[in-house]
Design an enzyme around this catalytic site. Structure first.
Site, PDB file in Angstrom:
ATOM      1  N   SER A 111      94.852  54.609  39.663  1.00 41.30           N
ATOM      2  CA  SER A 111      95.115  53.625  38.601  1.00 41.30           C
ATOM      3  C   SER A 111      94.933  52.156  38.989  1.00 41.30           C
ATOM      4  CB  SER A 111      96.517  53.827  38.034  1.00 41.30           C
ATOM      5  OG  SER A 111      96.513  54.881  37.114  1.00 41.30           O
ATOM      6  N   SER A 149      95.102  53.394  34.985  1.00 36.41           N
ATOM      7  CA  SER A 149      95.988  52.871  33.965  1.00 36.41           C
ATOM      8  C   SER A 149      96.224  51.362  34.086  1.00 36.41           C
ATOM      9  CB  SER A 149      97.333  53.591  34.030  1.00 36.41           C
ATOM     10  OG  SER A 149      97.966  53.324  35.267  1.00 36.41           O
ATOM     11  N   LYS A 186     101.430  44.182  36.108  1.00 41.58           N
ATOM     12  CA  LYS A 186     101.384  45.360  35.238  1.00 41.58           C
ATOM     13  C   LYS A 186     102.756  45.593  34.622  1.00 41.58           C
ATOM     14  CE  LYS A 186      99.840  50.231  35.527  1.00 41.58           C
ATOM     15  NZ  LYS A 186      99.352  51.274  36.467  1.00 41.58           N
TER      16      LYS A 186
END
Lengths: 96, 474
Positions: free
Chosen positions: B178, B154, B79
């Site tokens: 997330s 996210s 990420k």
């Protein structure tokens, strides 16, 4: 609940420039979020005394140890430098 | 054989048995990336050259045997709020568009020591604020299960990359769901470790009292492999705890499972609730005992979360000031540098949360909002402590809805925030929670969440593996 004047004041506190055209939507969104989180008023938390039982951050002995040796890399990320200093605009305005 | 479809375990076994090399595995993922990216847009940056060099180094280590770990030579995606030295790290924000990470996050350092192969950096909601990855300032990621739908957020890019076969596994970060919610939306296993289990050093901070890095994988066994490599004390994150024994005395016949009361689930899609209850019913048949928990404080977890996290975010994001790194706007004085840099650099959701956080922390309101939220957070943590005296794990749906369409919720923040309904509680209490896929409804993945006591990740894995066995295979 939260007026445009207040939003502008908060933006000033947060050093955040907001476009005039974005204010109405932001004001509306904040009102609905605050209404939603305002539910907490209904909770009786009078018996809770501060923050309990959370693990404290671990302390370590106060002794020197090597850090990251990336000073040059960090400096190279700064938008403006002079010699090995990060350069900023003057804090005080001229003449004040 | 399409190597990109392998699980981490299968890939590690193949490498050990020399059925293929890390270079083959890495090339197969890179090929998949070329094929899938036009549709998925999961990656913000692919480091093809670096990945191939890392694969060759891994192959050399594997050739020699010895120091290799199960993650050696396995390609992963990271990420883009986790620092990988020399690679860009943007948090999907314009304010960090040209930022190059000057050092490795602790989790990355550990993976590099194992000679893992880093394929690239994945898309996210800006600064990890969102539940759909639509808040990225660069691109919108699509769900590989249905391209018209969001992959969740996210960590949506990390989820889409693994589901799309672009990486064998990935790293995400989870503040209020997330990792778990995108795992649920993409039919993957996603772990939010106990707060303090995994170092946050080198993770771009959103809400520091909740943030944790966790893996997104195809199976529960893979999740365990990655977690074991990531966890442990780190001198650079004072909240990390030493690895405990983390061994559970698991027996399905003696397992006591807690369920949430129906009034907590009334906002949840009834088809999802039915599926979760069916799964719990199966565990009951195998001997587990089920107890419905009286857990009313959970009704207030989401509003608590949406006070505490913006408050922490507004403080954490004060560092983006146009001085030390990142974007710097042309301005005539210092204060204008701050205001314009932040005004131009942050997107709408980040601005909303900074203003909200500033509000709940401001004189006159801090007591009614921020202090009160911390007290309710205590009540929630306390209710969990009481619950775990009666049951070993709590099972719930992971998400209140199936993956929604791109554009469906992005205009209404309160509706979007509701995505965290069932994931925020464990985050607030600092507890570990695991999403396990439990099949599909209307061809869309459904996720089941297992929550457990602090540092009992191993118990979650074992229960997760039982649930995996009951679920039609991936």
């Amino acid at each position: 609940m939260i007026k445009e004047k207040e939003v502008k004041h908060l933006a000033q506190l947060a050093r955040l420039e907001l476009a005039e055209k974005d204010l109405p939507k932001l004001e509306k969104d904040l009102a609905s979020i605050l209404e939603y989180v305002g539910q907490l008023k209904k909770v009786d938390a009078s018996k809770v005394e501060g923050r309990g039982k959370w693990p404290e951050a671990n302390q370590r002995p106060d002794e020197a140890r090597p850090g990251l040796s990336v000073a040059d890399e960090l400096l190279s990320l700064a938008p403006s430098i002079q010699d090995r200093y990060i350069k900023v605009k003057s804090v005080f305005k001229h003449g004040s | 054989m399409d190597l990109s479809q392998l699980t981490l375990q299968e890939a590690a076994q193949g490498l050990r048995e020399k059925k293929f090399r890390s270079l083959d595995l890495t090339q197969s993922c890179l090929k998949k990336i070329k094929e899938m990216e036009p549709d998925l847009l999961a990656f913000l940056k692919v480091g093809e050259k670096e990945a191939l060099a890392q694969a060759e180094a891994a192959d050399q280590l594997l050739e020699k045997g010895g120091e290799a770990s199960l993650l050696t030579g396995i390609p992963l995606a990271v990420k883009d709020n986790i620092l990988v030295q020399g690679m860009s790290c943007t948090a999907a924000s314009q304010i960090l568009k040209n930022y190059l990470a000057p050092y490795d996050a602790t989790v990355i350092r550990r993976l590099k020591e194992s000679k893992a192969v880093i394929l690239g950096k994945t898309n996210l909601d800006e600064f990890a604020m969102g539940s759909s990855t639509e808040n990225s300032s660069f691109q919108i990621t699509h769900n590989p299960c249905d391209l018209e739908r969001v992959p969740g957020g996210s960590s949506g890019g990390s989820a889409a990359a693994v589901k799309g076969g672009e990486a064998i596994y990935s790293l995400g970060s989870d503040t209020g769901g997330s990792v778990r919610q995108p795992a649920a939306f993409c039919g993957l296993v996603g772990l939010k470790p106990t707060y303090g289990a995994v170092s946050r050093f080198g993770l771009i901070a959103f809400a520091s009292s909740l943030d944790q890095i966790g893996p997104l994988t195809k199976t529960v066994a893979d999740s365990r492999l990655v977690f074991q490599e990531l966890r442990g004390k780190d001198g650079r994150d004072a909240t990390t705890q030493p690895e405990g024994e983390n061994v559970s005395r698991f027996s399905l016949q003696k397992l006591r499972i807690g369920l949430l009361k129906d009034d907590l689930l009334k906002e949840v899609d009834p088809a999802i609730v039915r599926r979760i209850k069916e799964m719990v019913g199966e565990l009951e048949k195998a001997g587990a005992k089920v107890e419905v928990l009286d857990f009313s404080s959970l009704l207030f977890a989401l509003p608590t979360y949406y006070i505490i996290t913006p408050a922490e975010a507004s403080a954490n994001l004060a560092r983006y000031d146009g001085i030390k790194y990142g974007k710097s706007a042309a301005a005539s004085d210092l204060e204008e540098v701050y205001r314009l840099t932040r005004g131009e650099g942050f997107g709408p959701e980040v601005k909303r949360r900074i203003i909200l956080g500033t509000f709940v922390l401001s004189a006159g309101y801090a007591e009614a909002y921020y202090q009160k939220a911390w007290k309710v957070r205590e009540l929630i943590a306390d209710d969990f402590r009481k619950a775990f005296q009666k049951v070993e794990v709590i099972i719930s749906p992971t998400t209140p809805s199936l993956p929604f369409k791109i554009g469906e919720k992005v205009q209404d923040p309160v509706q979007m925030y509701a995505s965290d309904l069932l994931t925020a509680p464990a985050s607030l209490a600092g507890l570990p929670a695991l999403n396990v896929p439990v099949g599909e409804i209307d061809h869309l993945p459904v996720g089941l969440q297992i929550m457990g006591p602090a540092f009992q990740e191993e118990l979650l894995f074992q229960v997760g593996e039982e649930i995996e066995k009951l679920t039609p295979s991936r």
